[in-house]
Design a protein around this motif. Structure first.
Motif, PDB file in Angstrom:
ATOM      1  N   PHE A  33       7.292   4.777 -10.799  1.00 52.48           N
ATOM      2  CA  PHE A  33       6.138   5.369 -11.468  1.00 52.48           C
ATOM      3  C   PHE A  33       6.157   6.888 -11.323  1.00 52.48           C
ATOM      4  O   PHE A  33       5.922   7.635 -12.274  1.00 52.48           O
ATOM      5  N   ALA A  34       6.454   7.327 -10.073  1.00 49.87           N
ATOM      6  CA  ALA A  34       6.369   8.755  -9.766  1.00 49.87           C
ATOM      7  C   ALA A  34       7.449   9.564 -10.485  1.00 49.87           C
ATOM      8  O   ALA A  34       7.350  10.779 -10.610  1.00 49.87           O
ATOM      9  N   LEU A  88       0.835  -1.199   0.000  1.00 48.60           N
ATOM     10  CA  LEU A  88       0.000   0.000   0.000  1.00 48.60           C
ATOM     11  C   LEU A  88       0.876   1.258   0.000  1.00 48.60           C
ATOM     12  O   LEU A  88       0.604   2.228  -0.709  1.00 48.60           O
ATOM     13  N   ALA A  89       1.958   1.192   0.782  1.00 45.64           N
ATOM     14  CA  ALA A  89       2.847   2.350   0.848  1.00 45.64           C
ATOM     15  C   ALA A  89       3.429   2.666  -0.530  1.00 45.64           C
ATOM     16  O   ALA A  89       3.563   3.836  -0.906  1.00 45.64           O
ATOM     17  N   GLU A  90       3.761   1.635  -1.297  1.00 43.60           N
ATOM     18  CA  GLU A  90       4.285   1.861  -2.652  1.00 43.60           C
ATOM     19  C   GLU A  90       3.231   2.501  -3.562  1.00 43.60           C
ATOM     20  O   GLU A  90       3.530   3.385  -4.352  1.00 43.60           O
ATOM     21  N   ILE A  91       2.006   2.015  -3.434  1.00 39.56           N
ATOM     22  CA  ILE A  91       0.923   2.587  -4.245  1.00 39.56           C
ATOM     23  C   ILE A  91       0.754   4.069  -3.898  1.00 39.56           C
ATOM     24  O   ILE A  91       0.615   4.923  -4.776  1.00 39.56           O
ATOM     25  N   GLU A  92       0.796   4.363  -2.595  1.00 36.03           N
ATOM     26  CA  GLU A  92       0.649   5.761  -2.180  1.00 36.03           C
ATOM     27  C   GLU A  92       1.811   6.599  -2.698  1.00 36.03           C
ATOM     28  O   GLU A  92       1.633   7.706  -3.182  1.00 36.03           O
ATOM     29  N   SER A 131      -6.999   9.827  -5.617  1.00 32.63           N
ATOM     30  CA  SER A 131      -5.776   9.096  -5.287  1.00 32.63           C
ATOM     31  C   SER A 131      -6.081   7.617  -5.018  1.00 32.63           C
ATOM     32  O   SER A 131      -6.884   7.275  -4.149  1.00 32.63           O
ATOM     33  N   THR A 132      -5.428   6.745  -5.762  1.00 35.54           N
ATOM     34  CA  THR A 132      -5.676   5.309  -5.634  1.00 35.54           C
ATOM     35  C   THR A 132      -5.226   4.803  -4.260  1.00 35.54           C
ATOM     36  O   THR A 132      -5.924   4.019  -3.617  1.00 35.54           O
TER      37      THR A 132
END
Lengths: 244, 180, 620
Positions: free
Chosen positions: C408-409, C217-221, C234-235
């Motif tokens: 990604f970012a 989840l932290a990576e997705i955030e 925000s996903t």
């Protein structure tokens, strides 16, 4: 317990956690025009007559929760103009011939029109062909006057436990259906004492042989406007509500 | 003395009920006569609008071609055109035929109904033809004011005309707004 | 408005079902375990078997599913792919998107209509074939497109219509029609992060099992990924809210759901179709990852009915994933990591792309958007916490799960991380799928796809905005031009008002009918534009058009109504002169054809004299 308040047109209005804006307003004696909302039933939010501005954004007062510090605009020329146009849309969408309607004088659609000083329907009329169901010995259904508020749907489902009505179709073709193989009221368990029969804000669902019983001049909205009538009827219900 | 306000009135697809209600202003008509004169109207039996009418009061909706012609004559002649009563505003009672196709209306009336002798659709060129649907007048010409009611009460006419005559923007208080 | 003929027919006694028909019906019910939430799926099969939803079947279905008959009828009458009157054995629909129009669909449809001898909306008297128009089928770069018995037809030509008519008349089953009629190409023209990075099935899940749900989840955030359907929530936040939401009493097992919104109904959008066709594993991997993060055991992919042809393919991919322990119990050997996915197929309703309407549809109801709050993250499917994300969002999430948030970012802009997949169609040499980093200019995109002599483009579909040739330096991204990915390009030969009219008809057709302003307003707008385009508009009509547009935009219940007037408002703002040119000099003009309104009376009275006509004269 901390006291919660919102302001409506600058007036401080207290509310209980969980209340919607309209519930708080009604309890405080502030009228917000509405048709599909009835404090006895689950908030619905379809007619959009109760559109208010909450912190600058349009919201339906009947479904939007009151939150501390909200600044709500209600009785403004702009909002009343919008509500008049929405009422006019309801008039042109169906076939509302007040002079020949038994509900005239006691009709909430008409009363909202009066309240908003609506003098004409403005838009071109749709003149739809809609079915009248006179099959039942005591109750009649005139879809010409239906405004699709689903109060009968909710009343029949939630209070009467009969599910006699539903909305069907889509878009401008949305229409009220009756839950029986024939699609006729006579083939349902509806009875004249059902909540669904008496909750209709317009003249779509009527008890037969009771039309025009009250003479002109003594009907609900002949001398009182809907804000007074509505508050008198709904304030007590709103006071009891602990929020949805 | 300034010129009197010229008022014309007509009934299209209406029942003249609005005209009757207008006359219910009773003795106030004497006051009205001080400031207004009637042009084309069933009250004067004048058949044509004069060129410059101030206020045209139109009762009834549009159900046939003659109604359309009359309405256009009113629109051309009248500075202010007023839709008077439920039929002018939403078609009213005559518009209840709108969900029945015109073919069926004509067949039922002139061909198939019980007791019809020598069934035929009237076709004299003098007769106006029926429109498919009955329309309120604002769908065919621009309308300046609306006086709702079936009929609007005498007080509605009085309030409206006296407002206009004294240069006020006409308005109707709650008690005078009725759709029935 | 239901018409009189319909009422008269409805009044007649319907034919009772035969014993065989009844058993066909019950087999359909059994296949869906008599589960009422699957009503749309069940009705799809009833429609396919009976060519309509017979009145008697409504009673049987209601009884078998334990629901009200009215619910069955209401659902049957809501979705356009259901019909209560029999349609033809071959049910042909022609896509009516503006991009199909530009490829000649109206001429093709007219030819089909002529060859079949039926008008749009009709069924031939022998019951063999029906023909109608339908909303955009998502084949915008390979149209004119259509559907036959729900299956996608592409690149329709007169020659192809001739062959189709022959096949119909010969009664050749659709399964034996030439395969090339149904060929759907990917047309991927520019691949970037999402389309180019390889993801071995299971690799993101394996990595997630190693480092745990929190870290995933932290990576997705960290990635800054925002919803790709267009709204851009925000996903990471959505997943977190859902994970934290109470799903019921503390002692009950948590019940949460993952829903993939593959109801790609926005005209001009087709990138989800390509992702599902060629990147299905990646999409499912993203859903499974989400299931792991939020603690869901069940996922649904809600596929728009127009993409029926993808159904079998998706089921095969799911089967394969189950075999490889990427779905099911203890996924990849991780105890308690249980998750499975089911594909549910819609039945022709653009509104189901709205997440709460989609959930209603998943529950077997009419697709009417719910009141919000509460939001699906706390009260979604079956009133339980639910994540609803777009196909592309899940495809991106899978890769983030593998490559990490920073990967990604790194791409994109401050507020818009990563890339966006665009569906480009209309007037350009190379229509198809283009993936760009956020921040790319419109000019660059137009150059790449070979658009010349461009007048403007519609970004984000009819619900988006129209931008003119003065705005090509604007850039992709939530800061400037957010989009679900639809890019329809129009060159200077196109008539903007006709485009707007097409979009406005679309919204009137797709309005769910729940709230007054959208239900009535979208029809009023349609009529008003028709009047204008037919040359009967007067000055007052433009004022009226603006008035209704603002009303519908400002007071509607959901995104459909709130955006339905965008095509009108954004073109009125940019090209007021185009509207004014259409106006008559008069201030007022009747909204209906007066002389036409005398036609019936003239015919019945046998008259054609001068008095039997009216001019469409405008007074004042």
């Amino acid at each position: 317990m901390t006291a919660h308040t919102i302001t409506i047109d600058g007036q401080q209005v207290p509310f209980i956690e969980g209340q919607t804006i309209i519930e708080a307003a009604t309890a405080a004696g502030v009228y917000i025009p509405h048709l599909c909302h009835n404090p006895e039933f689950t908030p619905h939010g379809s007619c959009k007559l109760c559109t208010v501005k909450v912190n600058g954004r349009n919201c339906s007062a009947c479904t939007f929760p009151a939150v501390d510090g909200q600044e709500v605009l209600n009785d403004t020329e702009e909002l009343n103009e919008t509500r008049r146009a929405i009422t006019q849309m309801l008039f042109v969408e169906g076939n509302h011939f007040c002079p020949s309607c038994e509900k005239s004088g006691n009709c909430q659609l008409q009363a909202v029109g009066y309240f908003l000083n609506m003098l004409d329907a403005h838009f071109p009329f749709f003149y739809p062909s809609r079915e009248v169901d006179a099959s039942h010995p005591e109750v009649m259904l005139d879809r010409d006057r239906c405004i699709l508020c689903e109060l009968c749907v909710r009343a029949s489902r939630d209070v009467d436990g009969k599910n006699v009505f539903a909305l069907s179709g889509r878009g401008i073709h949305t229409h009220l259906i009756v839950n029986s193989t024939s699609g006729k009221l006579a083939d349902t368990e509806i009875s004249v004492d059902d909540k669904a029969v008496h909750v209709c804000p317009v003249g779509a669902i009527l008890v037969k042989r009771t039309g025009f019983e009250v003479p002109i001049g003594q009907r609900i909205y002949d001398h009182q406007d809907i804000s007074e009538v509505s508050l008198a009827m709904e304030e007590s219900v709103a006071g009891e509500s602990h929020g949805g | 003395m300034a010129d009197k306000i010229k008022v014309a009135t007509t009934s299209l697809a209406g029942c003249f009920g609005c005209h009757m209600s207008f006359l219910d202003i009773d003795e106030r008509i004497l006051d009205l006569a001080q400031i207004a004169e009637f042009d084309r109207s069933p009250l004067t039996d004048i058949k044509q609008c004069s060129d410059h009418v101030d206020i045209g009061l139109v009762e009834g909706g549009l159900c046939n071609s003659e109604n359309v012609h009359t309405l256009r004559e009113f629109r051309k002649s009248c500075k202010i055109l007023v839709a008077v009563g439920a039929c002018a505003i939403n078609g009213g009672l005559p518009a209840m035929r709108n969900h029945i196709p015109l073919e069926e209306c004509l067949e039922e009336s002139y061909l198939d109904a019980v007791g019809v002798e020598n069934p035929q659709i009237p076709n004299d060129v003098e007769l106006p033809l029926l429109l498919n649907k009955v329309h309120p007048i604002h769908e065919v010409v621009k309308v300046d004011y609306f006086l709702p009611g079936c009929p609007p009460s005498a007080d509605v006419f009085w309030k409206f005309l006296t407002d206009l005559a004294s240069g006020r923007e006409p308005s109707l208080p709650y008690e005078l707004v009725h759709y029935d | 408005m239901y018409n009189r003929e319909h009422l008269l027919e409805a009044a007649g006694t319907p034919m009772p079902l035969t014993e065989t028909e009844q058993s066909v019906l019950m087999r359909i019910v059994d296949r869906h375990a008599a589960d009422a939430t699957q009503l749309v799926q069940i009705l799809r099969e009833v429609q396919a078997s009976f060519r309509h939803i017979p009145a008697d079947a409504m009673d049987s279905l209601a009884a078998a599913l334990g629901i009200e008959r009215a619910q069955v009828q209401a659902v049957a009458e809501f979705y356009t792919f259901f019909s209560t009157k029999p349609r033809g054995r071959y049910d042909i629909l022609i896509s009516d998107s503006i991009t199909d129009h530009m490829l000649g669909s109206r001429e093709i449809a007219a030819y089909l209509s002529e060859r079949l001898g039926i008008q749009p909306g009709e069924t031939r008297s022998d019951g063999q074939v029906s023909f109608d128009y339908t909303s955009c089928t998502g084949m915008c770069e390979q149209g004119p497109a259509g559907l036959v018995n729900g299956l996608t037809l592409t690149q329709l030509t007169r020659e192809r219509i001739d062959r189709i008519v022959d096949l119909v008349n010969a009664g050749t089953p659709v399964t034996q029609w030439p395969r090339e009629f149904f060929a759907v190409k990917d047309n991927i023209r520019r691949a970037d992060l999402i389309l180019k990075t390889e993801l071995k099935p299971g690799s993101a899940l394996k990595w997630s099992n190693t480092r745990g749900a929190d870290s995933t989840l932290a990576e997705i955030e960290k990635s800054g990924l925002r919803g790709r359907g267009g709204a851009g929530f925000s996903t990471g936040m959505k997943w977190k809210f859902c994970r934290q939401a109470k799903s019921g009493p503390a002692d009950a097992p948590a019940e949460r759901y993952v829903v993939c919104n593959a109801d790609e109904g926005e005209p001009g959008t087709f990138k989800d179709r390509v992702l599902l066709q060629s990147y299905a594993d990646q999409v499912f991997e993203g859903m499974t990852l989400c299931g792991r993060v939020i603690g869901a055991r069940q996922g649904y992919l809600y596929l728009r009915g127009e993409y029926l042809y993808l159904g079998d393919h998706l089921d095969r991919v799911l089967q394969e994933r189950r075999r490889n322990h990427l779905l099911g119990s203890n996924i990849l050997g991780e105890p308690g990591f249980d998750f499975d996915i089911e594909v549910r197929i819609g039945a022709g309703a653009y509104i189901c792309g709205e997440e709460s309407a989609l959930i209603e549809s998943l529950e077997g109801k009419r697709g009417v958007p719910r009141n919000r709050p509460p939001y699906p993250v706390t009260h979604g499917y079956r009133n339980k916490p639910t994540v609803v994300n777009n196909v592309e969002t899940f495809a991106a999430a899978a890769l983030i799960g593998l490559k990490g948030g920073a990967w990604f970012a790194d791409v994109g802009t401050e507020k818009s991380k990563g890339t966006k997949i665009l569906s480009i169609s209309g007037d350009c040499a190379k229509p198809g799928i283009y993936e760009y980093p956020f921040g790319t200019s419109i000019r660059k995109i137009l150059d790449d796809c070979g658009a010349t002599n461009t007048l403007g483009l519609q970004i984000g579909g009819p619900s988006g905005i129209f931008i003119s040739d003065r705005e090509f330096d604007r850039v992709l991204g939530f800061e400037d031009l957010p989009t679900g990915g639809s890019f329809m390009i129009f060159d200077r030969t196109r008539d903007i008002l006709e485009i707007v009219r097409n979009f406005t008809h679309f919204f009137a057709h797709e309005s769910c009918g729940f709230c007054t302003p959208c239900r009535v307003g979208t029809s009023l707008l349609r009529n008003q534009l028709d009047k204008l385009c037919a040359g009967h508009g007067a000055k007052g009509d433009l004022v009226e058009l603006t008035h209704i547009s603002k009303l519908v935009k400002n007071t509607s219940h959901c995104g459909l109504g709130q955006t339905a007037a965008n095509p009108i408002l954004s073109t009125l703002e940019r090209y007021p002169e185009l509207y004014e040119q259409r106006l008559r000099a008069k201030a007022f003009e009747p909204g209906f054809d007066l002389d036409g309104a005398l036609e019936v009376a003239r015919r019945m009275a046998g008259r054609d004299d001068a008095h039997a006509h009216l001019e469409q004269e405008a007074v004042l």
